[in-house]
Design an enzyme around this catalytic site. Sequence first.
Site, PDB file in Angstrom:
ATOM      1  N   ASP A  80      13.284   2.693  -5.018  1.00 30.05           N
ATOM      2  CA  ASP A  80      12.475   3.313  -3.958  1.00 30.05           C
ATOM      3  C   ASP A  80      13.443   3.867  -2.906  1.00 30.05           C
ATOM      4  O   ASP A  80      14.237   3.116  -2.338  1.00 30.05           O
ATOM      5  CB  ASP A  80      11.561   2.238  -3.353  1.00 30.05           C
ATOM      6  CG  ASP A  80      10.529   2.805  -2.386  1.00 30.05           C
ATOM      7  OD1 ASP A  80       9.455   2.212  -2.272  1.00 30.05           O
ATOM      8  OD2 ASP A  80      10.813   3.824  -1.736  1.00 30.05           O
ATOM      9  N   ASP A 120       9.204   9.294  -4.510  1.00 23.91           N
ATOM     10  CA  ASP A 120      10.455   8.573  -4.220  1.00 23.91           C
ATOM     11  C   ASP A 120      10.541   7.195  -4.870  1.00 23.91           C
ATOM     12  O   ASP A 120      11.356   6.395  -4.480  1.00 23.91           O
ATOM     13  CB  ASP A 120      10.641   8.456  -2.698  1.00 23.91           C
ATOM     14  CG  ASP A 120       9.929   7.255  -2.107  1.00 23.91           C
ATOM     15  OD1 ASP A 120       8.804   6.950  -2.557  1.00 23.91           O
ATOM     16  OD2 ASP A 120      10.513   6.633  -1.206  1.00 23.91           O
ATOM     17  N   GLU A 121       9.699   6.951  -5.868  1.00 22.62           N
ATOM     18  CA  GLU A 121       9.590   5.590  -6.371  1.00 22.62           C
ATOM     19  C   GLU A 121       9.317   5.579  -7.867  1.00 22.62           C
ATOM     20  O   GLU A 121       8.484   6.347  -8.344  1.00 22.62           O
ATOM     21  CB  GLU A 121       8.418   4.950  -5.612  1.00 22.62           C
ATOM     22  CG  GLU A 121       8.158   3.527  -5.911  1.00 22.62           C
ATOM     23  CD  GLU A 121       6.805   3.086  -5.316  1.00 22.62           C
ATOM     24  OE1 GLU A 121       6.279   3.751  -4.393  1.00 22.62           O
ATOM     25  OE2 GLU A 121       6.286   2.093  -5.804  1.00 22.62           O
TER      26      GLU A 121
HETATM   27  P1  TTP Z   1       7.476   5.121   1.034  1.00 23.84           P
HETATM   28  O1  TTP Z   1       8.462   4.820  -0.060  1.00 23.84           O
HETATM   29  O2  TTP Z   1       6.309   4.218   1.170  1.00 23.84           O
HETATM   30  O3  TTP Z   1       8.225   5.084   2.449  1.00 23.84           O
HETATM   31  P2  TTP Z   1       9.671   5.576   2.827  1.00 23.84           P
HETATM   32  O4  TTP Z   1      10.450   6.021   1.646  1.00 23.84           O
HETATM   33  O5  TTP Z   1       9.566   6.592   3.923  1.00 23.84           O
HETATM   34  O6  TTP Z   1      10.318   4.296   3.486  1.00 23.84           O
HETATM   35  P3  TTP Z   1      10.835   2.961   2.767  1.00 23.84           P
HETATM   36  O7  TTP Z   1      10.612   3.141   1.299  1.00 23.84           O
HETATM   37  O8  TTP Z   1      12.293   2.874   3.113  1.00 23.84           O
HETATM   38  O9  TTP Z   1      10.038   1.866   3.355  1.00 23.84           O
HETATM   39  O10 TTP Z   1       6.934   6.577   0.904  1.00 23.84           O
HETATM   40  C1  TTP Z   1       7.758   7.642   0.472  1.00 23.84           C
HETATM   41  C2  TTP Z   1       7.417   8.910   1.210  1.00 23.84           C
HETATM   42  O11 TTP Z   1       6.045   9.229   1.049  1.00 23.84           O
HETATM   43  C3  TTP Z   1       7.638   8.811   2.707  1.00 23.84           C
HETATM   44  O12 TTP Z   1       8.966   9.135   3.062  1.00 23.84           O
HETATM   45  C4  TTP Z   1       6.623   9.786   3.254  1.00 23.84           C
HETATM   46  C5  TTP Z   1       5.495   9.791   2.244  1.00 23.84           C
HETATM   47  N1  TTP Z   1       4.363   8.988   2.756  1.00 23.84           N
HETATM   48  C6  TTP Z   1       3.317   9.630   3.411  1.00 23.84           C
HETATM   49  O13 TTP Z   1       3.326  10.861   3.541  1.00 23.84           O
HETATM   50  N2  TTP Z   1       2.284   8.897   3.917  1.00 23.84           N
HETATM   51  C7  TTP Z   1       2.244   7.522   3.811  1.00 23.84           C
HETATM   52  O14 TTP Z   1       1.294   6.875   4.299  1.00 23.84           O
HETATM   53  C8  TTP Z   1       3.323   6.867   3.124  1.00 23.84           C
HETATM   54  C9  TTP Z   1       3.327   5.359   2.982  1.00 23.84           C
HETATM   55  C10 TTP Z   1       4.348   7.636   2.617  1.00 23.84           C
HETATM   56 MG    MG Z   2      10.540   4.845  -0.077  1.00 23.18          MG
END
Ligand code: TTP
Ligand code: MG
Length: 369
Positions: free
Chosen positions: A12, A107-108
């Site tokens: 992730d 991203d995951e």
């Molecule tokens: P995440 O992997 O949940 O968050 P992140 O990568 O920003 O942070 P981390 O993993 O380090 O905790 O989500 C990936 C991307 O998806 C995030 O950068 C932006 C988008 N996203 C949204 O647009 N709305 C949301 O509610 C979430 C959770 C994520």
């Molecule tokens: Mg993330």
Amino acid sequence: MGPRQKKIIHVDMDAFFAAVEERENPALKGRPLAVGGSPDSRGVVATANYVARAYGVRSAMTCRKAYELCPEIIFLPPQFSLYKEVSRQVMEIFHLYTPLVEAMSLDEAYLDVSEDLAGLGSATETAKEIRRLIFERTKLTASAGVAPNKFLAKIASEMNKPNGLTVIRPQDVSRVLENLPVRKVPGVGRVTEQRLLEKRIRTLHDLRRETLQQLEVWFGRSAEWLFAISRGEDDREVEPWHERKSVGAEDTFAVDLREGEQIKDELRRIMQSAWGRLKRAEREARTLTVKIRYANFETITRSRTSEQHYYGEDEALSRGIFLLEESLELNRSVRLLGASFSNLLTAEQAAEKRKFKRAVQLHLPGDFL
Ligand code: TTP
Ligand code: MG
């Protein structure tokens, strides 16, 4: 011999959208940053960098709230095409190590590396190598978890965020689950969490005290999942082709239908139900099929595939009625009607689109800092 021990990696990216923005403009580094709308808009934060998170800023929070928590915060509009391009690069890296990659969002992803196809010696080494290569190629950091199943791998990747690697070995499982809140279990939302808390079940350790029978009384069909997860067990496969072939609904009528308007009304209702299922399954469809069974059991189906795009609800409904009108033979009574959607968007694409939509809903104003 018992079942083969699986090795799953969950990767992730850290603060994904925000990290990409920092990379593009290094002057932003070290400053609190949110990707999303501005403080006077009704927009929400898509994500925040870790500097802003220290102030309590989180995804899905209103920008106004984020601004209250951190008045120096910088809001940036999302640049989806850029994030998608980075996502493509990252997914390409995963495929260097195994074809068993299940993308959950931009991203995951989960990777099944039970078989050491890359010849690196272990899943842990593979995860290290993947993180290294992601940084080398994108200048971004990712966190990874290595574990015997998907659930534990996901928990692991969150344990040392950002820029962390966490390995949960089979012998570590009960210690890791000891204090894990039930809310971390996929499928346990606010409602189930509340019901568990009422039974004084706060952690997976608490959950483990209950018998399967007791959980069945309280939670019905979810019991088995909760029971397994409380023991750190999860037999879901990594599914690169994670795909349902079709989603639909049909109805056999108590009394055969003869009247045109009534047949149309019934089909409309069935299509709405099929559409609801499609949406709940978080899929999009390009093909629509209508099924008619006459009183003598003769059955016909008619479909339409849209070449360019995925159906919207109104369009699907009117197209379905059109197919019916086109093929329904007059003066014959109808015993059954059905409608189904196929040619579905894959899980990967659907997840990507969902995230995209979530952030597009921000309705970005023009006044970004
Ligand atoms: P995440 O992997 O949940 O968050 P992140 O990568 O920003 O942070 P981390 O993993 O380090 O905790 O989500 C990936 C991307 O998806 C995030 O950068 C932006 C988008 N996203 C949204 O647009 N709305 C949301 O509610 C979430 C959770 C994520
Ligand atoms: Mg993330």
